[in-house]
Design a protein around this motif. Structure first.
Motif, PDB file in Angstrom:
ATOM      1  N   LYS A 130       0.853  -1.184   0.000  1.00  0.00           N
ATOM      2  CA  LYS A 130       0.000   0.000   0.000  1.00  0.00           C
ATOM      3  C   LYS A 130       0.887   1.232   0.000  1.00  0.00           C
ATOM      4  O   LYS A 130       1.781   1.374   0.831  1.00  0.00           O
ATOM      5  CB  LYS A 130      -0.913   0.013   1.230  1.00  0.00           C
ATOM      6  CG  LYS A 130      -1.879   1.184   1.254  1.00  0.00           C
ATOM      7  CD  LYS A 130      -2.798   1.136   2.472  1.00  0.00           C
ATOM      8  CE  LYS A 130      -3.778   2.301   2.481  1.00  0.00           C
ATOM      9  NZ  LYS A 130      -4.668   2.286   3.674  1.00  0.00           N
ATOM     10  N   GLY A 131       0.644   2.129  -0.960  1.00  0.00           N
ATOM     11  CA  GLY A 131       1.480   3.314  -1.051  1.00  0.00           C
ATOM     12  C   GLY A 131       0.897   4.343  -1.992  1.00  0.00           C
ATOM     13  O   GLY A 131      -0.212   4.186  -2.518  1.00  0.00           O
ATOM     14  N   PRO A 132       1.634   5.441  -2.246  1.00  0.00           N
ATOM     15  CA  PRO A 132       1.131   6.524  -3.094  1.00  0.00           C
ATOM     16  C   PRO A 132       1.209   6.185  -4.576  1.00  0.00           C
ATOM     17  O   PRO A 132       2.097   5.439  -5.008  1.00  0.00           O
ATOM     18  CB  PRO A 132       2.072   7.689  -2.747  1.00  0.00           C
ATOM     19  CG  PRO A 132       3.351   7.018  -2.350  1.00  0.00           C
ATOM     20  CD  PRO A 132       2.953   5.739  -1.678  1.00  0.00           C
ATOM     21  N   TYR A 133       0.278   6.733  -5.336  1.00  0.00           N
ATOM     22  CA  TYR A 133       0.323   6.627  -6.795  1.00  0.00           C
ATOM     23  C   TYR A 133      -0.289   7.896  -7.378  1.00  0.00           C
ATOM     24  O   TYR A 133      -1.023   8.623  -6.711  1.00  0.00           O
ATOM     25  CB  TYR A 133      -0.399   5.376  -7.294  1.00  0.00           C
ATOM     26  CG  TYR A 133      -1.870   5.326  -6.974  1.00  0.00           C
ATOM     27  CD1 TYR A 133      -2.832   5.749  -7.892  1.00  0.00           C
ATOM     28  CD2 TYR A 133      -2.314   4.846  -5.741  1.00  0.00           C
ATOM     29  CE1 TYR A 133      -4.187   5.701  -7.586  1.00  0.00           C
ATOM     30  CE2 TYR A 133      -3.665   4.799  -5.432  1.00  0.00           C
ATOM     31  CZ  TYR A 133      -4.588   5.224  -6.351  1.00  0.00           C
ATOM     32  OH  TYR A 133      -5.931   5.190  -6.051  1.00  0.00           O
ATOM     33  N   VAL A 134       0.028   8.163  -8.625  1.00  0.00           N
ATOM     34  CA  VAL A 134      -0.357   9.418  -9.272  1.00  0.00           C
ATOM     35  C   VAL A 134      -1.609   9.199 -10.112  1.00  0.00           C
ATOM     36  O   VAL A 134      -1.721   8.208 -10.852  1.00  0.00           O
ATOM     37  CB  VAL A 134       0.795   9.932 -10.158  1.00  0.00           C
ATOM     38  CG1 VAL A 134       0.377  11.187 -10.923  1.00  0.00           C
ATOM     39  CG2 VAL A 134       2.019  10.233  -9.293  1.00  0.00           C
ATOM     40  N   SER A 170      -3.455   7.283  -2.337  1.00  0.00           N
ATOM     41  CA  SER A 170      -2.836   6.120  -1.717  1.00  0.00           C
ATOM     42  C   SER A 170      -3.753   4.922  -1.878  1.00  0.00           C
ATOM     43  O   SER A 170      -4.984   5.045  -1.757  1.00  0.00           O
ATOM     44  CB  SER A 170      -2.566   6.377  -0.228  1.00  0.00           C
ATOM     45  OG  SER A 170      -1.933   5.263   0.369  1.00  0.00           O
ATOM     46  N   GLY A 171      -3.168   3.772  -2.181  1.00  0.00           N
ATOM     47  CA  GLY A 171      -3.983   2.573  -2.359  1.00  0.00           C
ATOM     48  C   GLY A 171      -3.128   1.339  -2.535  1.00  0.00           C
ATOM     49  O   GLY A 171      -1.910   1.364  -2.318  1.00  0.00           O
ATOM     50  N   GLU A 172      -3.775   0.237  -2.928  1.00  0.00           N
ATOM     51  CA  GLU A 172      -3.113  -1.052  -3.101  1.00  0.00           C
ATOM     52  C   GLU A 172      -2.397  -1.077  -4.451  1.00  0.00           C
ATOM     53  O   GLU A 172      -3.008  -1.200  -5.516  1.00  0.00           O
ATOM     54  CB  GLU A 172      -4.163  -2.171  -3.039  1.00  0.00           C
ATOM     55  CG  GLU A 172      -3.612  -3.550  -3.242  1.00  0.00           C
ATOM     56  CD  GLU A 172      -2.525  -3.880  -2.233  1.00  0.00           C
ATOM     57  OE1 GLU A 172      -1.402  -4.172  -2.675  1.00  0.00           O
ATOM     58  OE2 GLU A 172      -2.798  -3.830  -1.024  1.00  0.00           O
ATOM     59  N   LEU A 173      -1.075  -0.955  -4.422  1.00  0.00           N
ATOM     60  CA  LEU A 173      -0.290  -0.852  -5.648  1.00  0.00           C
ATOM     61  C   LEU A 173      -0.253  -2.167  -6.421  1.00  0.00           C
ATOM     62  O   LEU A 173      -0.173  -2.165  -7.656  1.00  0.00           O
ATOM     63  CB  LEU A 173       1.136  -0.396  -5.323  1.00  0.00           C
ATOM     64  CG  LEU A 173       1.283   0.972  -4.646  1.00  0.00           C
ATOM     65  CD1 LEU A 173       2.747   1.306  -4.419  1.00  0.00           C
ATOM     66  CD2 LEU A 173       0.612   2.062  -5.465  1.00  0.00           C
ATOM     67  N   THR A 174      -0.296  -3.293  -5.718  1.00  0.00           N
ATOM     68  CA  THR A 174      -0.201  -4.580  -6.406  1.00  0.00           C
ATOM     69  C   THR A 174      -1.455  -4.900  -7.206  1.00  0.00           C
ATOM     70  O   THR A 174      -1.452  -5.826  -8.019  1.00  0.00           O
ATOM     71  CB  THR A 174       0.054  -5.711  -5.391  1.00  0.00           C
ATOM     72  OG1 THR A 174      -0.948  -5.671  -4.361  1.00  0.00           O
ATOM     73  CG2 THR A 174       1.411  -5.565  -4.740  1.00  0.00           C
ATOM     74  N   ALA A 175      -2.529  -4.143  -6.990  1.00  0.00           N
ATOM     75  CA  ALA A 175      -3.757  -4.356  -7.759  1.00  0.00           C
ATOM     76  C   ALA A 175      -3.780  -3.489  -9.015  1.00  0.00           C
ATOM     77  O   ALA A 175      -4.724  -3.571  -9.795  1.00  0.00           O
ATOM     78  CB  ALA A 175      -4.977  -4.046  -6.892  1.00  0.00           C
TER      79      ALA A 175
END
Length: 228
Positions: free
Chosen positions: A102-106, A127-132
Motif C-alpha cells: 500500500k502506497g502513493p500513486y499518481v 494512496s492505495g493497493e499498488l499490487t492491484a
C-alpha cells in the motif's frame, strides 16, 4: 499357526517402514524470510502472507532450505515461491504467497488530451493497493511532469508510464552544444543534431568541422560525450 502371527507382524513392519515427511513450519518460515528480504527496498506499507504447505508432502526431511523465485519473478501480488532442499537430500517444491503493498500513486487531476504536456497542476497523489494496479503505475509526479500524454485520459485515472511519451531533449536539425569530457578536462563544440533523442538516449551530431559523433542527449540541447 498362532505362533506365526507375531512374526508376520514384525516382518510386515520391517517391510513398510514409516516415512518421515518434511515439517511444513520450516518451509513456510524460509519463504517468509525470503520475501521479507526481497521486499525490503519497496516503498510503502508491505504485508506478506505465506500460504499453506501440505504436511502430507512425502518429502524427505531437509536440514538446509533455500527459497527462490522463478526466472523474471517478482515479490509482488499473488505468487508462487520455490523452496529447494540443499542438504542432506535434493528436492524442490512450491509454496503460494501473497505480497501486498500500500502506497502513493499518481492520478490525473482533470482530463488530459492526447499530446498534452503534463504539468504539476494536472496531477494529484492518492494512496492505495499498488499490487492491484498496472505494473508501471507512476508513484512520483516528477516521473510524469514534462512528458506528453500518448492518449486522452479522463480525470481521476491512475497514470502509468505507458500513458506517457517522453519529450525529445534534442530534435533533428536542432543546433546543439556538444560537451566532451574526461578525467580533469572538458571541451565544448557546436553542432547540429542528426537525430531526435529523449533525455538519456543516444544522439548523433555533426560538428562544425563536418565530423559526425555520437553522445548522450541531455535537456537544454546538450549532447554529452565521455572520453576515456
Amino acid at each position: 499357526m498362532t505362533r506365526l502371527i507375531p512374526l508376520l507382524l514384525v516382518l510386515l513392519c520391517l517391510a513398510t517402514p514409516a516415512f518421515a515427511r518434511q515439517d511444513a513450519a520450516p518451509v513456510r518460515a524460509e519463504v517468509g524470510r525470503f520475501l521479507a528480504t526481497q521486499t525490503r527496498s519497496l516503498s510503502g506499507e508491505v504485508s506478506i502472507q505465506v500460504g499453506e504447505f501440505s504436511a502430507d508432502n512425502q518429502l524427505a526431511p531437509c536440514l538446509q532450505l533455500e527459497a527462490f523465485l522463478p526466472p523474471n519473478g517478482r515479490a509482488w501480488g499473488r505468487i508462487s515461491v520455490g523452496v529447494r532442499c540443499l542438504a542432506p537430500v535434493s528436492w524442490s517444491a512450491w509454496v503460494p504467497a501473497d505480497v501486498r503493498v500500500k502506497g502513493p500513486y499518481v492520478v490525473t487531476n482533470g482530463p488530459l488530451a492526447a499530446g498534452q504536456i503534463v504539468s504539476p497542476g494536472d496531477l494529484r497523489v492518492e494512496s492505495g493497493e499498488l499490487t492491484a494496479m498496472a505494473a508501471d503505475v507512476i508513484t512520483d509526479p516528477t516521473q510524469a511532469i514534462g512528458q506528453a500524454a500518448r492518449i486522452s485520459l479522463g480525470a481521476g485515472r491512475p497514470l502509468t508510464a505507458s500513458h506517457l511519451r517522453q519529450q525529445p531533449a534534442v530534435m533533428q536539425g536542432q543546433p546543439v552544444k556538444v560537451v566532451s569530457g574526461g578525467a580533469g578536462f572538458q571541451v565544448a563544440n557546436d553542432g547540429v543534431a542528426l537525430s531526435s533523442a529523449a533525455n538519456g538516449q543516444a544522439a548523433q551530431v555533426r560538428l562544425s568541422n563536418g565530423q559526425v559523433v555520437r553522445g548522450i542527449a541531455r535537456s537544454g540541447g546538450v549532447v554529452e560525450i565521455t572520453l576515456p
